[in-house]
Design a protein around this motif. Structure first.
Motif, PDB file in Angstrom:
ATOM      1  N   UNK A  97       0.802  -1.225  -0.029  1.00  0.00           N
ATOM      2  CA  UNK A  97       0.204   0.178  -0.077  1.00  0.00           C
ATOM      3  C   UNK A  97       0.710   1.299   0.082  1.00  0.00           C
ATOM      4  N   UNK A  98       0.575   2.065  -0.996  1.00  0.00           N
ATOM      5  CA  UNK A  98       1.534   3.236  -1.209  1.00  0.00           C
ATOM      6  C   UNK A  98       0.429   4.570  -0.784  1.00  0.00           C
ATOM      7  N   UNK A  99       0.489   5.438   0.046  1.00  0.00           N
ATOM      8  CA  UNK A  99      -0.217   6.658   0.303  1.00  0.00           C
ATOM      9  C   UNK A  99       0.033   7.600  -0.821  1.00  0.00           C
ATOM     10  N   UNK A 100      -1.202   8.086  -1.319  1.00  0.00           N
ATOM     11  CA  UNK A 100      -1.225   9.054  -2.473  1.00  0.00           C
ATOM     12  C   UNK A 100      -1.355  10.616  -1.570  1.00  0.00           C
ATOM     13  N   UNK A 101      -2.414  10.507  -0.751  1.00  0.00           N
ATOM     14  CA  UNK A 101      -2.900  11.679   0.031  1.00  0.00           C
ATOM     15  C   UNK A 101      -3.685  11.054   1.240  1.00  0.00           C
ATOM     16  N   UNK A 102      -4.167  11.806   1.915  1.00  0.00           N
ATOM     17  CA  UNK A 102      -4.779  11.479   3.383  1.00  0.00           C
ATOM     18  C   UNK A 102      -6.064  10.736   3.407  1.00  0.00           C
ATOM     19  N   UNK A 103      -6.608  10.338   2.130  1.00  0.00           N
ATOM     20  CA  UNK A 103      -7.803   9.814   2.190  1.00  0.00           C
ATOM     21  C   UNK A 103      -7.903   8.558   1.101  1.00  0.00           C
ATOM     22  N   UNK A 104      -6.472   8.728   0.449  1.00  0.00           N
ATOM     23  CA  UNK A 104      -6.460   7.765  -0.756  1.00  0.00           C
ATOM     24  C   UNK A 104      -4.947   7.002  -0.684  1.00  0.00           C
ATOM     25  N   UNK A 105      -5.045   5.671  -1.339  1.00  0.00           N
ATOM     26  CA  UNK A 105      -3.807   5.032  -1.308  1.00  0.00           C
ATOM     27  C   UNK A 105      -3.916   4.230  -2.337  1.00  0.00           C
ATOM     28  N   UNK A 106      -2.609   3.818  -3.000  1.00  0.00           N
ATOM     29  CA  UNK A 106      -2.387   2.829  -4.141  1.00  0.00           C
ATOM     30  C   UNK A 106      -2.179   1.591  -3.508  1.00  0.00           C
ATOM     31  N   UNK A 107      -2.890   0.615  -4.038  1.00  0.00           N
ATOM     32  CA  UNK A 107      -2.895  -0.808  -3.714  1.00  0.00           C
ATOM     33  C   UNK A 107      -2.080  -1.470  -5.125  1.00  0.00           C
ATOM     34  N   UNK A 108      -0.995  -1.910  -4.538  1.00  0.00           N
ATOM     35  CA  UNK A 108       0.057  -2.537  -5.625  1.00  0.00           C
ATOM     36  C   UNK A 108      -0.097  -4.230  -5.424  1.00  0.00           C
ATOM     37  N   UNK A 109      -0.660  -4.892  -6.431  1.00  0.00           N
ATOM     38  CA  UNK A 109      -0.741  -6.441  -6.245  1.00  0.00           C
ATOM     39  C   UNK A 109       0.261  -7.118  -7.347  1.00  0.00           C
TER      40      UNK A 109
END
Length: 359
Positions: A153-165
């Motif tokens: 999981x990589x945080x993009x902003x306080x309320x969103x993240x990038x989930x990498x599979x």
């Protein structure tokens, strides 16, 4: 013109050798040139001696059976859709591909020594079918459920993240997910570590089932925010309803369908065909058509309800995984005067090849 389904058994008994030969010549001429064949030209090419008047009498009988029709007054005759179906069922001989033809298909789909991603494989397969058939090549594939290797999981902003599979063949899927309110960087790491600890070479659906069984352990190991994050990540990757797994449809060679098309009515029919191909439910219908019987299936004109308005023909075959589950289909779309005897073995071998390459 209405279409009546005429079986080979029903009609075969009604035709003598002379009628069968005249009918066969009319169909073969249509498949070769698309033009009507008249009684005078027919009388010249028949192996038996028949006057144009005698040929016209036979043609009249074939018309009464619904096998041929005259597109214009005083014109030659063309096969009806029912006539084409009868020809395919009763007359058409389907041979096997030569070693050279099989090699050509294999080289075009995947050049020697390459290991291309699935999306590229689908595209090359569709392009190959289009080039060899002069129709539109069609490939549909179910969405893979890859074996997982790593999650992050990589945080993009306080309320969103990038989930990498990351999958077992190093394919990578990225999804943006909404973060639970108040989640911290350490909780992102904790959620990812928990998932990676429980992967063990499982697919996404298997992992979700396991976490349901381990619900109590999940609650003990993770705080509520991290648990929520895990559930959100799994939900995003797994998608929604079952039909949403049918995500990949590749069609190449649509321009081939425009060759020789001049009238506004024919162009409108092709537009309807292209519109059909863009609809999501068409993907499910295409797989249903392929699943309905073993091997290659041929749908001529209005026999295929999916493309009934455009009057196009479809030759389609499914391909399967190692567990014999249907995971996709390959095919050719074109006018009713497709070279069926040549395209059927091509589609059949391509489906076999796709099955091997998909495992």
């Amino acid at each position: 013109m209405g279409i009546t389904r005429i079986t080979a058994m029903d009609t075969g008994s009604a035709l003598d050798d002379r009628s069968r030969e005249i009918f066969r010549r009319i169909v073969e001429s249509y498949l070769d040139s698309g033009e009507p064949l008249g009684s005078r030209n027919l009388s010249r090419i028949l192996p038996m001696s028949l006057s144009p008047a005698s040929v016209r009498n036979v043609m009249s009988d074939l018309e009464e059976l619904g096998l041929i029709y005259a597109p214009h007054v005083s014109a030659g005759r063309l096969p009806t859709q029912a006539g084409l179906r009868f020809f395919v069922d009763a007359f058409m001989q389907v041979g096997d591909l030569s070693v050279e033809e099989r090699g050509q298909i294999e080289r075009q789909i995947r050049p020697t020594g390459t290991d291309m991603p699935m999306d590229n494989l689908l595209t090359e397969t569709s392009r190959m079918l289009s080039g060899l058939s002069r129709g539109a090549g069609l490939v549909i594939s179910s969405k893979n459920d890859p074996v997982l290797k790593h999650v992050e999981f990589v945080r993009l902003e306080p309320t969103k993240a990038l989930a990498v599979l990351v999958g077992d063949h190093n394919q990578v899927e990225n999804r943006i997910i909404d973060l639970p309110a108040g989640v911290t960087a350490s909780q992102l790491t904790e959620a990812a570590n928990f998932l990676n600890a429980h992967l063990n070479g499982q697919t996404l659906s298997e992992l979700r089932s396991q976490l349901v069984r381990l619900q109590q352990q999940v609650e003990m190991e993770l705080d509520s925010l991290s648990q929520d994050l895990v559930e959100r990540g799994l939900a995003v990757w797994s998608g929604g309803a079952e039909d949403e797994k049918l995500t990949r449809l590749v069609v190449r060679g649509r321009a081939n369908l425009l060759e020789g098309v001049e009238g506004a009515e024919d162009i409108d029919r092709l537009r309807l065909l292209f519109d059909d191909l863009e609809r999501k439910e068409s993907l499910i219908e295409l797989l249903n058509l392929a699943e309905a019987g073993p091997g290659v299936r041929i749908f001529i004109g209005s026999e295929n309800k999916l493309f009934s308005l455009s009057g196009s023909s479809l030759i389609v075959a499914p391909f399967r995984d190692a567990e014999e589950r249907i995971i996709g289909a390959v095919g050719v779309i074109g006018p009713t005067r497709l070279n069926y005897s040549r395209i059927v073995p091509m589609v059949d071998y391509t489906a076999q090849l796709m099955a091997r390459l998909s495992r």
